[in-house]
Design a protein around this motif. Structure first.
Motif, PDB file in Angstrom:
ATOM      1  N   LEU A   1      -7.176  -2.992  10.512  1.00  0.00           N
ATOM      2  CA  LEU A   1      -7.227  -4.446  10.234  1.00  0.00           C
ATOM      3  C   LEU A   1      -7.316  -4.767   8.672  1.00  0.00           C
ATOM      4  N   ASN A   2      -6.192  -4.071   8.184  1.00  0.00           N
ATOM      5  CA  ASN A   2      -6.029  -4.220   6.662  1.00  0.00           C
ATOM      6  C   ASN A   2      -5.258  -5.606   6.337  1.00  0.00           C
ATOM      7  N   ILE A   3      -5.028  -6.132   5.238  1.00  0.00           N
ATOM      8  CA  ILE A   3      -4.160  -7.348   5.042  1.00  0.00           C
ATOM      9  C   ILE A   3      -3.549  -7.046   3.490  1.00  0.00           C
ATOM     10  N   ALA A   4      -2.381  -7.482   3.067  1.00  0.00           N
ATOM     11  CA  ALA A   4      -1.694  -7.355   1.951  1.00  0.00           C
ATOM     12  C   ALA A   4      -2.469  -8.473   1.023  1.00  0.00           C
ATOM     13  N   GLU A   5      -2.997  -8.021  -0.174  1.00  0.00           N
ATOM     14  CA  GLU A   5      -3.452  -9.195  -1.114  1.00  0.00           C
ATOM     15  C   GLU A   5      -2.194  -9.386  -2.391  1.00  0.00           C
ATOM     16  N   LYS A   6      -1.270  -8.431  -2.250  1.00  0.00           N
ATOM     17  CA  LYS A   6      -0.217  -8.535  -3.346  1.00  0.00           C
ATOM     18  C   LYS A   6       1.144  -8.666  -2.500  1.00  0.00           C
ATOM     19  N   GLU A   7       2.134  -8.943  -3.330  1.00  0.00           N
ATOM     20  CA  GLU A   7       3.312  -8.976  -2.827  1.00  0.00           C
ATOM     21  C   GLU A   7       3.944  -7.532  -2.764  1.00  0.00           C
ATOM     22  N   GLN A   8       3.233  -6.500  -3.198  1.00  0.00           N
ATOM     23  CA  GLN A   8       3.535  -5.216  -3.283  1.00  0.00           C
ATOM     24  C   GLN A   8       2.224  -4.304  -2.957  1.00  0.00           C
ATOM     25  N   ILE A   9       2.359  -3.287  -2.363  1.00  0.00           N
ATOM     26  CA  ILE A   9       1.306  -2.393  -2.052  1.00  0.00           C
ATOM     27  C   ILE A   9       1.727  -1.006  -2.406  1.00  0.00           C
ATOM     28  N   THR A  10       0.832  -0.233  -2.859  1.00  0.00           N
ATOM     29  CA  THR A  10       1.195   1.120  -2.957  1.00  0.00           C
ATOM     30  C   THR A  10       0.023   2.092  -2.212  1.00  0.00           C
ATOM     31  N   ILE A  11       0.847   3.126  -1.676  1.00  0.00           N
ATOM     32  CA  ILE A  11       0.169   4.269  -0.821  1.00  0.00           C
ATOM     33  C   ILE A  11       0.212   5.515  -1.621  1.00  0.00           C
ATOM     34  N   SER A  12      -0.856   6.219  -1.864  1.00  0.00           N
ATOM     35  CA  SER A  12      -0.675   7.561  -2.450  1.00  0.00           C
ATOM     36  C   SER A  12      -1.338   8.550  -1.447  1.00  0.00           C
ATOM     37  N   LEU A  13      -0.871   9.608  -1.156  1.00  0.00           N
ATOM     38  CA  LEU A  13      -1.262  10.762  -0.364  1.00  0.00           C
ATOM     39  C   LEU A  13      -1.727  11.992  -1.212  1.00  0.00           C
ATOM     40  N   LYS A  14      -2.675  12.732  -0.636  1.00  0.00           N
ATOM     41  CA  LYS A  14      -2.998  13.920  -1.403  1.00  0.00           C
ATOM     42  C   LYS A  14      -2.353  15.101  -0.660  1.00  0.00           C
ATOM     43  N   LEU A  15      -2.094  15.140   0.661  1.00  0.00           N
ATOM     44  CA  LEU A  15      -1.674  16.080   1.394  1.00  0.00           C
ATOM     45  C   LEU A  15      -0.155  15.578   1.834  1.00  0.00           C
ATOM     46  N   ASP A  16       0.649  16.782   2.271  1.00  0.00           N
ATOM     47  CA  ASP A  16       1.895  16.373   2.720  1.00  0.00           C
ATOM     48  C   ASP A  16       1.790  16.363   4.278  1.00  0.00           C
ATOM     49  N   VAL A  17       1.043  15.383   4.725  1.00  0.00           N
ATOM     50  CA  VAL A  17       0.724  14.995   6.210  1.00  0.00           C
ATOM     51  C   VAL A  17       1.208  13.642   6.442  1.00  0.00           C
ATOM     52  N   PRO A  18       1.949  13.243   7.349  1.00  0.00           N
ATOM     53  CA  PRO A  18       2.461  12.105   7.472  1.00  0.00           C
ATOM     54  C   PRO A  18       1.390  10.903   7.808  1.00  0.00           C
ATOM     55  N   VAL A  19       1.651   9.831   7.057  1.00  0.00           N
ATOM     56  CA  VAL A  19       0.827   8.755   7.479  1.00  0.00           C
ATOM     57  C   VAL A  19       1.566   7.383   7.886  1.00  0.00           C
ATOM     58  N   LEU A  20       1.222   6.722   8.954  1.00  0.00           N
ATOM     59  CA  LEU A  20       2.239   5.603   9.734  1.00  0.00           C
ATOM     60  C   LEU A  20       1.514   4.617   9.115  1.00  0.00           C
ATOM     61  N   VAL A  21       2.548   3.609   8.294  1.00  0.00           N
ATOM     62  CA  VAL A  21       2.049   2.460   7.934  1.00  0.00           C
ATOM     63  C   VAL A  21       2.714   1.159   8.835  1.00  0.00           C
ATOM     64  N   TYR A  22       1.865   0.443   9.423  1.00  0.00           N
ATOM     65  CA  TYR A  22       2.701  -0.539  10.009  1.00  0.00           C
ATOM     66  C   TYR A  22       2.456  -2.147   9.592  1.00  0.00           C
ATOM     67  N   LEU A  23       3.542  -2.958   9.246  1.00  0.00           N
ATOM     68  CA  LEU A  23       3.259  -4.270   8.809  1.00  0.00           C
ATOM     69  C   LEU A  23       3.735  -5.098   9.861  1.00  0.00           C
ATOM     70  N   TYR A  24       2.800  -5.936  10.133  1.00  0.00           N
ATOM     71  CA  TYR A  24       3.086  -7.068  11.199  1.00  0.00           C
ATOM     72  C   TYR A  24       3.834  -8.268  10.753  1.00  0.00           C
ATOM     73  N   CYS A  25       4.911  -8.674  11.244  1.00  0.00           N
ATOM     74  CA  CYS A  25       5.641  -9.849  10.630  1.00  0.00           C
ATOM     75  C   CYS A  25       5.574 -11.099  11.585  1.00  0.00           C
ATOM     76  N   GLU A  26       4.261 -11.421  11.181  1.00  0.00           N
ATOM     77  CA  GLU A  26       4.006 -12.643  12.359  1.00  0.00           C
ATOM     78  C   GLU A  26       4.720 -13.956  12.067  1.00  0.00           C
ATOM     79  N   ASN A  27       5.187 -13.787  10.771  1.00  0.00           N
ATOM     80  CA  ASN A  27       5.742 -15.102   9.943  1.00  0.00           C
ATOM     81  C   ASN A  27       7.454 -15.288  10.473  1.00  0.00           C
ATOM     82  N   GLU A  28       8.028 -14.048  10.788  1.00  0.00           N
ATOM     83  CA  GLU A  28       9.338 -14.078  11.070  1.00  0.00           C
ATOM     84  C   GLU A  28       9.714 -14.800  12.371  1.00  0.00           C
ATOM     85  N   LYS A  29      10.670 -15.991  12.038  1.00  0.00           N
ATOM     86  CA  LYS A  29      11.123 -16.893  13.102  1.00  0.00           C
ATOM     87  C   LYS A  29      11.998 -16.521  14.235  1.00  0.00           C
ATOM     88  N   ASN A  30      12.747 -15.042  13.803  1.00  0.00           N
ATOM     89  CA  ASN A  30      13.775 -14.588  14.982  1.00  0.00           C
ATOM     90  C   ASN A  30      13.769 -13.209  14.644  1.00  0.00           C
TER      91      ASN A  30
END
Lengths: 202, 202
Positions: A173-202
């Motif tokens: 349930l997270n939300i971007a507060e900036k126009e760019q976010i960074t994600i850093s991981l400690k281990l080499d284990v995949p993390v999936l990030v999903y961005l919902y594009c509700e504002n896309e018109k098509n």
């Protein structure tokens, strides 16, 4: 095993693609685009034989009951093509078990190329180590990981993670507060990030 | 957080329900049925205030950023109602991150009541210990589990599991060979079983 994309963004990606690899039955829907697949991979049991006669695509038949066509294609790419990044479309929608299984397989398997998944409603990134992602302020963002040993630190998200572990439902349930976010991981284990594009018109 | 069901089967379940608990914004769509929710649970930020004025439903506001409305409702039920079985509809579709997070939460959390999830395309069962499921011959079936220590044995499936462990993608291409299948588990760790209902006409 998903629905063929309807929105402009995923369709544009097909039209702009340098090289197209198509999983089995998806080849039947390629007529909706201006392109032909370079390669069709899978057990080839779902392709319309009329279509196969009329295309120039190379076909690669892989029989292996333990993998679905998506994983057959990914494993073939890993073994045979030197590629920096692939964009996957059409792996969600239709059967919910295939959507779940297709997405989840990226939580277990590591590939040497960068992978992004574009759907009709959003964008999945598979993160390893560190990634900067362009967002819009207020954009809904969810993170998923199967391994609680993984530790995640984020910048630019409303609910900050600081060396935190997550699972498959508690970071949705997270939300971007900036126009760019960074994600850093400690281990080499995949993390999936999903961005919902509700504002896309098509 | 999902799409309101369109198919007859999930809609019939609402109309036949003894007691209806509605998560927040889903209340706005209840006018599509002949029923009113008995209770509406959530942070109540998504309900149309005009709707709230006109219904007799009891509302329960729960503020808790760590849980979404589905888990708030499930935790409230576990604490406040003695119930044997609940059927959940409308938790898939729309945002793919919510679909994934909603479904995945049943892989981690255990409840004392039986849970089934009905979608427009199929049926999820959450299994603990042992279950017999009515199927049709040829029906596609997928199993999901997050804990590889869990051991699963099946009867009536084309690809038999015999004290085997599975993950979130490697048991998704199975098929019922009988009109009834059984699934037995060694540990008290939830296993999700999905039956694809491709032959349902509505």
């Amino acid at each position: 095993n998903g629905s063929f994309p309807k929105k402009n963004r995923p369709l544009q990606i097909i039209n702009d693609a340098e090289y197209i690899i198509c999983c089995d039955g998806a080849a039947n829907s390629m007529y909706k685009t201006n392109k032909e697949a370079d390669i069709i991979i899978g057990d080839l049991d779902s392709i319309d034989s009329k279509y196969l006669k009329n295309v120039k695509s190379q076909t690669i038949s892989i029989e292996n009951q333990n993998d679905n066509d998506l994983r057959k294609a990914l494993n073939w790419i890993a073994k045979n093509i030197k590629v920096k990044k692939i964009t996957i479309i059409g792996i969600t929608g239709l059967r919910e078990d295939h959507t779940l299984g297709n997405i989840a397989s990226f939580l277990y398997n590591k590939y040497d190329f960068e992978i992004e998944i574009i759907t009709d409603t959003g964008h999945f990134y598979i993160i390893r180590e560190f990634k900067t992602i362009q967002t819009s302020i207020g954009q809904p963002i969810s993170l998923f990981c199967i391994d609680e040993k993984q530790r995640i630190t984020t910048e630019g998200l409303k609910y900050k993670l600081e060396n935190d572990s997550i699972n498959l439902y508690n970071a949705t349930l997270n939300i971007a507060e900036k126009e760019q976010i960074t994600i850093s991981l400690k281990l080499d284990v995949p993390v999936l990030v999903y961005l919902y594009c509700e504002n896309e018109k098509n």
